[in-house]
Design a protein around this motif. Structure first.
Motif, PDB file in Angstrom:
ATOM      1  N   CYS A  28      14.388  -2.266   4.903  1.00 43.86           N
ATOM      2  CA  CYS A  28      13.266  -2.566   5.793  1.00 43.86           C
ATOM      3  C   CYS A  28      13.805  -2.808   7.208  1.00 43.86           C
ATOM      4  O   CYS A  28      15.007  -2.890   7.416  1.00 43.86           O
ATOM      5  CB  CYS A  28      12.535  -3.812   5.299  1.00 43.86           C
ATOM      6  N   TYR A  54       5.458  -7.330   5.268  1.00 44.47           N
ATOM      7  CA  TYR A  54       5.708  -7.423   3.836  1.00 44.47           C
ATOM      8  C   TYR A  54       6.683  -8.557   3.535  1.00 44.47           C
ATOM      9  O   TYR A  54       6.506  -9.314   2.590  1.00 44.47           O
ATOM     10  CB  TYR A  54       6.222  -6.089   3.296  1.00 44.47           C
ATOM     11  N   ASP A  86      11.554  -6.482  -1.038  1.00 42.46           N
ATOM     12  CA  ASP A  86      11.941  -5.147  -1.502  1.00 42.46           C
ATOM     13  C   ASP A  86      13.256  -5.284  -2.266  1.00 42.46           C
ATOM     14  O   ASP A  86      14.268  -5.687  -1.695  1.00 42.46           O
ATOM     15  CB  ASP A  86      12.121  -4.211  -0.309  1.00 42.46           C
ATOM     16  N   CYS A  89      16.476  -3.853  -0.668  1.00 49.33           N
ATOM     17  CA  CYS A  89      16.814  -4.259   0.697  1.00 49.33           C
ATOM     18  C   CYS A  89      17.826  -5.401   0.678  1.00 49.33           C
ATOM     19  O   CYS A  89      17.742  -6.310  -0.145  1.00 49.33           O
ATOM     20  CB  CYS A  89      15.543  -4.696   1.430  1.00 49.33           C
TER      21      CYS A  89
END
Length: 124
Positions: A28, A54, A86, A89
């Motif tokens: 991200c 997010y 995520d 990530c």
């Protein structure tokens, strides 16, 4: 400054939430060192500071708990880094407790019989 013995209210920590990578690769848009602050109920972003919505959605539920006093052995007291939601990530967010502020119950409640002047109207 008021305290618990003088008036009904509570203490909250100001927080600084900083992006840390420590050599990990983000998937991200995370930039090492970007940060925002939490003061009372407000998220405060500096000029050109950005946070993925997010990642922010994953952080938001933790911030009110991190603002409050917790037992020394509670994970909320000892753990400071939160992973990006995520799973691929490498981004992390370090939540640092800073100054403690007193909030009067009368300045922060919505209950009509307990209302005072809202705390944010007394700020410059």
């Amino acid at each position: 400054m008021a305290d618990d013995s003088e008036e009904a209210g509570f203490w909250l920590y100001d927080l600084r939430v900083e992006t840390v990578l420590d050599g990990r690769t983000p998937v991200c848009r995370h930039v090492e060192g970007e940060s925002f602050r939490v003061v009372g109920e407000n998220l405060m972003f500096g000029a050109e500071q950005k946070v993925s919505m997010y990642a922010l959605a994953g952080l938001i539920p933790l911030l009110p708990a991190k603002q409050r006093d917790t037992a020394p052995g509670d994970w909320m007291s000892t753990d400071a880094e939160v992973a990006c939601p995520d799973p691929h990530c490498g981004g992390r967010f370090r939540i640092v407790r800073e100054e403690r502020r007193w909030f009067s119950h009368a300045e922060t409640t919505g209950m009509p019989d307990a209302r005072g002047t809202p705390y944010w109207k007394g700020q410059a």
